[in-house]
Design a protein around this motif. Structure first.
Motif, PDB file in Angstrom:
ATOM      1  N   LYS A 134       3.772  -1.635  16.982  1.00 47.31           N
ATOM      2  CA  LYS A 134       2.855  -1.377  18.100  1.00 47.31           C
ATOM      3  C   LYS A 134       1.883  -0.257  17.750  1.00 47.31           C
ATOM      4  CE  LYS A 134       2.716   0.014  22.975  1.00 47.31           C
ATOM      5  NZ  LYS A 134       3.506   0.478  24.151  1.00 47.31           N
ATOM      6  N   THR A 135       2.429   0.863  17.238  1.00 44.72           N
ATOM      7  CA  THR A 135       1.575   1.998  16.859  1.00 44.72           C
ATOM      8  C   THR A 135       0.625   1.599  15.743  1.00 44.72           C
ATOM      9  OG1 THR A 135       3.375   3.512  17.435  1.00 44.72           O
ATOM     10  CG2 THR A 135       1.575   4.408  16.128  1.00 44.72           C
ATOM     11  N   ASP A 136       1.130   0.819  14.784  1.00 46.92           N
ATOM     12  CA  ASP A 136       0.308   0.336  13.672  1.00 46.92           C
ATOM     13  C   ASP A 136      -0.877  -0.467  14.204  1.00 46.92           C
ATOM     14  OD1 ASP A 136      -0.755  -0.724  11.386  1.00 46.92           O
ATOM     15  OD2 ASP A 136       1.097  -1.574  10.615  1.00 46.92           O
ATOM     16  N   SER A 137      -0.595  -1.355  15.153  1.00 48.75           N
ATOM     17  CA  SER A 137      -1.648  -2.202  15.718  1.00 48.75           C
ATOM     18  C   SER A 137      -2.681  -1.373  16.487  1.00 48.75           C
ATOM     19  CB  SER A 137      -1.018  -3.252  16.641  1.00 48.75           C
ATOM     20  OG  SER A 137      -2.001  -4.035  17.256  1.00 48.75           O
ATOM     21  N   LEU A 138      -2.196  -0.430  17.306  1.00 49.54           N
ATOM     22  CA  LEU A 138      -3.103   0.441  18.075  1.00 49.54           C
ATOM     23  C   LEU A 138      -3.959   1.300  17.151  1.00 49.54           C
ATOM     24  CD1 LEU A 138      -0.654   1.621  20.894  1.00 49.54           C
ATOM     25  CD2 LEU A 138      -2.633   0.099  21.186  1.00 49.54           C
ATOM     26  N   LEU A 139      -3.344   1.796  16.102  1.00 49.17           N
ATOM     27  CA  LEU A 139      -4.052   2.661  15.160  1.00 49.17           C
ATOM     28  C   LEU A 139      -5.152   1.891  14.434  1.00 49.17           C
ATOM     29  CD1 LEU A 139      -4.470   5.255  13.563  1.00 49.17           C
ATOM     30  CD2 LEU A 139      -2.521   4.658  12.135  1.00 49.17           C
ATOM     31  N   ARG A 140      -4.839   0.683  13.954  1.00 45.59           N
ATOM     32  CA  ARG A 140      -5.841  -0.101  13.235  1.00 45.59           C
ATOM     33  C   ARG A 140      -7.002  -0.490  14.152  1.00 45.59           C
ATOM     34  NH1 ARG A 140      -3.907  -4.696  11.936  1.00 45.59           N
ATOM     35  NH2 ARG A 140      -1.710  -4.500  12.497  1.00 45.59           N
ATOM     36  N   ALA A 141      -6.694  -0.739  15.414  1.00 47.97           N
ATOM     37  CA  ALA A 141      -7.753  -1.070  16.383  1.00 47.97           C
ATOM     38  C   ALA A 141      -8.640   0.157  16.640  1.00 47.97           C
ATOM     39  CB  ALA A 141      -7.127  -1.544  17.690  1.00 47.97           C
ATOM     40  N   ALA A 142      -8.025   1.333  16.721  1.00 47.24           N
ATOM     41  CA  ALA A 142      -8.787   2.567  16.976  1.00 47.24           C
ATOM     42  C   ALA A 142      -9.608   2.985  15.761  1.00 47.24           C
ATOM     43  CB  ALA A 142      -7.832   3.690  17.367  1.00 47.24           C
ATOM     44  N   LEU A 143      -9.160   2.595  14.572  1.00 46.72           N
ATOM     45  CA  LEU A 143      -9.860   2.978  13.340  1.00 46.72           C
ATOM     46  C   LEU A 143     -11.193   2.249  13.174  1.00 46.72           C
ATOM     47  CD1 LEU A 143      -7.039   3.199  10.616  1.00 46.72           C
ATOM     48  CD2 LEU A 143      -8.517   5.057  11.384  1.00 46.72           C
ATOM     49  N   LYS A 144     -11.280   1.021  13.674  1.00 48.47           N
ATOM     50  CA  LYS A 144     -12.464   0.193  13.434  1.00 48.47           C
ATOM     51  C   LYS A 144     -13.773   0.879  13.841  1.00 48.47           C
ATOM     52  CE  LYS A 144     -10.446  -4.424  13.207  1.00 48.47           C
ATOM     53  NZ  LYS A 144     -10.387  -5.768  13.822  1.00 48.47           N
ATOM     54  N   VAL A 165      -3.960   0.517   1.182  1.00 47.77           N
ATOM     55  CA  VAL A 165      -2.858   0.056   0.327  1.00 47.77           C
ATOM     56  C   VAL A 165      -1.672  -0.163   1.245  1.00 47.77           C
ATOM     57  CG1 VAL A 165      -1.270   0.648  -1.537  1.00 47.77           C
ATOM     58  CG2 VAL A 165      -3.681   1.255  -1.722  1.00 47.77           C
ATOM     59  N   ALA A 166      -1.100  -1.330   1.207  1.00 50.00           N
ATOM     60  CA  ALA A 166      -0.023  -1.631   2.159  1.00 50.00           C
ATOM     61  C   ALA A 166       1.027  -2.539   1.538  1.00 50.00           C
ATOM     62  CB  ALA A 166      -0.603  -2.282   3.406  1.00 50.00           C
ATOM     63  N   GLN A 167       2.206  -2.466   2.126  1.00 46.28           N
ATOM     64  CA  GLN A 167       3.297  -3.368   1.747  1.00 46.28           C
ATOM     65  C   GLN A 167       3.429  -4.495   2.788  1.00 46.28           C
ATOM     66  OE1 GLN A 167       5.084  -3.087  -0.982  1.00 46.28           O
ATOM     67  NE2 GLN A 167       4.778  -0.994  -1.690  1.00 46.28           N
ATOM     68  N   ARG A 168       2.997  -4.180   4.027  1.00 52.53           N
ATOM     69  CA  ARG A 168       3.186  -5.125   5.131  1.00 52.53           C
ATOM     70  C   ARG A 168       1.961  -6.016   5.312  1.00 52.53           C
ATOM     71  NH1 ARG A 168       5.806  -0.969   9.407  1.00 52.53           N
ATOM     72  NH2 ARG A 168       3.655  -0.892  10.134  1.00 52.53           N
ATOM     73  N   ILE A 169       2.191  -7.285   5.448  1.00 53.20           N
ATOM     74  CA  ILE A 169       1.121  -8.256   5.685  1.00 53.20           C
ATOM     75  C   ILE A 169       0.363  -7.925   6.967  1.00 53.20           C
ATOM     76  CG2 ILE A 169       0.684 -10.659   6.347  1.00 53.20           C
ATOM     77  CD1 ILE A 169       1.050 -10.493   3.423  1.00 53.20           C
ATOM     78  N   THR A 170       1.096  -7.497   7.993  1.00 55.11           N
ATOM     79  CA  THR A 170       0.474  -7.236   9.296  1.00 55.11           C
ATOM     80  C   THR A 170      -0.556  -6.115   9.238  1.00 55.11           C
ATOM     81  OG1 THR A 170       2.363  -5.797   9.819  1.00 55.11           O
ATOM     82  CG2 THR A 170       2.439  -8.062  10.638  1.00 55.11           C
ATOM     83  N   SER A 171      -0.466  -5.244   8.223  1.00 56.09           N
ATOM     84  CA  SER A 171      -1.406  -4.130   8.098  1.00 56.09           C
ATOM     85  C   SER A 171      -2.708  -4.541   7.430  1.00 56.09           C
ATOM     86  CB  SER A 171      -0.770  -2.985   7.290  1.00 56.09           C
ATOM     87  OG  SER A 171       0.360  -2.470   7.946  1.00 56.09           O
ATOM     88  N   VAL A 172      -2.765  -5.752   6.848  1.00 58.03           N
ATOM     89  CA  VAL A 172      -3.943  -6.132   6.065  1.00 58.03           C
ATOM     90  C   VAL A 172      -4.624  -7.411   6.550  1.00 58.03           C
ATOM     91  CG1 VAL A 172      -2.927  -5.027   4.034  1.00 58.03           C
ATOM     92  CG2 VAL A 172      -2.647  -7.502   4.344  1.00 58.03           C
TER      93      VAL A 172
END
Length: 574
Positions: free
Chosen positions: A502-512, A523-530
């Motif tokens: 959840k935090t990952d998703s909110l953070l990526r949305a706020a970063l845009k 650089v990521a290991q998780r598919i959901t982050s990329v």
């Protein structure tokens, strides 16, 4: 050792003062036995009480002046040696600050700590001893010999036999001690490394119940260091008793021969007593020299290690005619390759891709694929072996490291916070950041919630390494620090790994919206982050195995499909 001593230009007048005062002090000490001889031969022998009081008062005044001079000499010698130690530490730290990661890999963190502390202390100690004893001893030695010859030239021939024996003793023991001291300092490095690993990895050690194993590892290093230290000290412990033995035997011989001269009437009792004192002063001067020579081998070994750091040529240099490329914001890797020193195979090989402002580039791959090494070449932590990396159309080797890194906001794989408070850590990226800008960065990084609940807000205490925060909190604070800098290129090196989905998703949305004028490298290991990235680079064994959007790679890239299957359910993949 001499290379380091050449750096003492700032202390030349203090050294001159120590030399002059030491000369005056030694002259006074050399004059005292002559006055004592006069008291015995002219005062006591003739029963002249007035002469005894007169010369005795002179001796007291000279002794008092000598004591005062000694205090001043000790003060300035300490000031010079401690000040030089401070300058050395400052020089080492400044030099290390300019090292690339390649130099750190070559020397090692534990060794750099030892060189900045223990090795510098060895130099401080020997410098103090040299200012005190190395200056005093030659003057006392030469002056003592001259005064002794003045009292009786024949009896002085005893020094022709004694002094070479003492010199041979110092040379033999010093020669054996030198290689042992070099070995001792290396074993100190190893001991520091074991201690450092044990302290930094204490959680892992306890989690796997490996305390006994780490204790055994420490015991082995500690025992190895102790054996070498005991061996050196045993060798050097022979110096003092052997010198005292020679000194006492010399005194016995002087009294034996001198008694015959007194009996023959060729020498007075006062002169014999003065001669004995001059002989003692000569022997003490030689012991001072030997004490310094005992310390010099260890200091020389330390000086060699310090010089190695100060003279180490960094592999990454700023160009003489540096350029600074501004807009448009672009990043390009053109057939870039890199291999570590001594490695047989390149870590990354033939990497090529382009990015422009507003784009998000994701790098994904298995552990050891070379992801972190690749992004370390953007701020020139490492330089490419072949090919090039260009920022804003300019090769990074044509820019100064400072200008290049001002364009980069890095969030490292291991979030690092510094001792102080949250605001100080946030201003590490931008010293002029206002409190409003700090709160805005924390809000974007999803850190506002837990920071606002702390008693002192952004002025709350940060312990060493941020150990009073969880892994996710440290990552969010590190991300906020990079955001406050407002760089042209954001680099997130597996910086979302400790965040929940959840935090990952909110953070990526706020970063845009925050990064729309910049390039973002994730650089990521998780598919959901990329999945939302404009380009996804799939690395495999240091090479690009695929590049494209999530949908493109999902359809035609085997490695990306394997990563998806390992992380997502069939419904999520579909």
């Amino acid at each position: 050792m001499m290379k380091l001593l050449k750096r003492m230009g700032a202390y030349k007048w203090g050294i001159v003062l120590v030399l002059v005062l030491t000369f005056l002090q030694v002259i006074g000490q050399l004059y005292l036995p002559t006055l004592m001889a006069d008291i015995i031969d002219k005062g006591v022998a003739k029963g002249d009480t007035g002469y005894i009081w007169k010369v005795g008062l002179q001796m007291l005044l000279i002794s008092g002046a000598s004591g005062l001079l000694s205090v001043i000499i000790v003060y300035y010698a300490s000031h010079i040696s401690m000040g030089f130690g401070r300058d050395l530490r400052d020089g080492i730290f400044s030099r290390v600050e300019n090292f690339s990661l390649q130099e750190f890999d070559k020397v090692g963190t534990a060794s750099l700590i030892t060189r900045s502390t223990n090795d510098v202390v060895q130099i401080q100690n020997v410098l103090y001893m040299m200012l005190r004893m190395m200056v005093m001893a030659p003057i006392m030695l030469i002056g003592g010999v001259i005064m002794a010859v003045g009292k009786d030239a024949k009896l002085s021939l005893i020094f022709v036999v004694v002094l070479p024996i003492l010199l041979l003793l110092v040379v033999l023991l010093g020669g054996k001690a030198m290689p042992m001291f070099k070995s001792l300092q290396k074993k100190m490095d190893k001991l520091n490394r074991v201690i450092r690993e044990g302290l930094t990895g204490i959680r892992v050690i306890r989690a796997f119940n490996r305390g006994d194993d780490e204790l055994k590892k420490f015991d082995v290093s500690n025992e190895d260091y102790a054996k070498t230290a005991i061996g050196v000290n045993r060798l050097l412990s022979l110096m003092s008793p052997m010198m005292m033995l020679i000194m006492n035997l010399t005194t016995i011989v002087i009294i034996w021969i001198g008694a015959k001269f007194v009996g023959d009437g060729t020498m007075q009792v006062g002169d014999l007593m003065a001669f004995i004192q001059y002989a003692t002063q000569i022997m003490i001067a030689f012991m001072m020299v030997s004490a310094v020579f005992i310390m010099i081998p260890r200091a020389a070994a330390s000086a060699e290690r310090i010089n190695e750091v100060l003279e180490m040529d960094t592999e990454i240099h700023d160009p003489k005619d540096a350029k600074d490329a501004q807009a448009p914001v672009t990043l390009e890797f053109d057939k870039a390759s890199f291999l570590y020193e001594g490695a047989e195979k390149a870590v990354i090989e033939d990497i090529s891709f382009k990015a422009k402002a507003g784009e998000t580039i994701a790098i994904i791959g298995s552990t050891g694929a070379g992801k972190s090494t690749l992004i370390n070449m953007i701020p020139r932590f490492y330089d490419v072996a072949t090919g090039s990396v260009r920022v804003n159309g300019l090769d990074v080797k044509e820019m100064t490291q400072a200008d290049l890194r001002m364009k980069v906001g890095l969030v490292p794989q291991k979030a690092m916070l510094f001792t102080g408070d949250i605001a100080e850590n946030m201003r590490y990226g931008n010293e002029d950041a206002t409190d409003e800008e700090i709160w805005a960065g924390l809000r974007t990084a999803q850190a506002e919630d837990f920071v606002s609940k702390m008693a002192d807000g952004i002025h709350s205490r940060v312990e060493q390494g941020g150990n009073n925060f969880s892994g996710g909190q440290k990552q969010r604070l590190a991300i906020a620090r990079a955001l406050i800098r407002k760089p042209q290129i954001y680099i997130f090196d597996d910086s979302f790994s400790a965040l929940d989905f959840k935090t990952d998703s909110l953070l990526r949305a706020a970063l845009k919206p925050e990064t729309r004028d910049s390039i973002t490298i994730i650089v990521a290991q998780r598919i959901t982050s990329v999945v939302d990235s404009d380009q996804i680079i799939v690395l495999n064994e240091g090479k690009i195995a695929g590049i494209g959007t999530h949908d493109e790679l999902k359809e035609n890239n085997t490695i990306y499909q394997e990563i998806m299957r390992s992380q997502l359910s069939e419904e999520e993949i579909a």
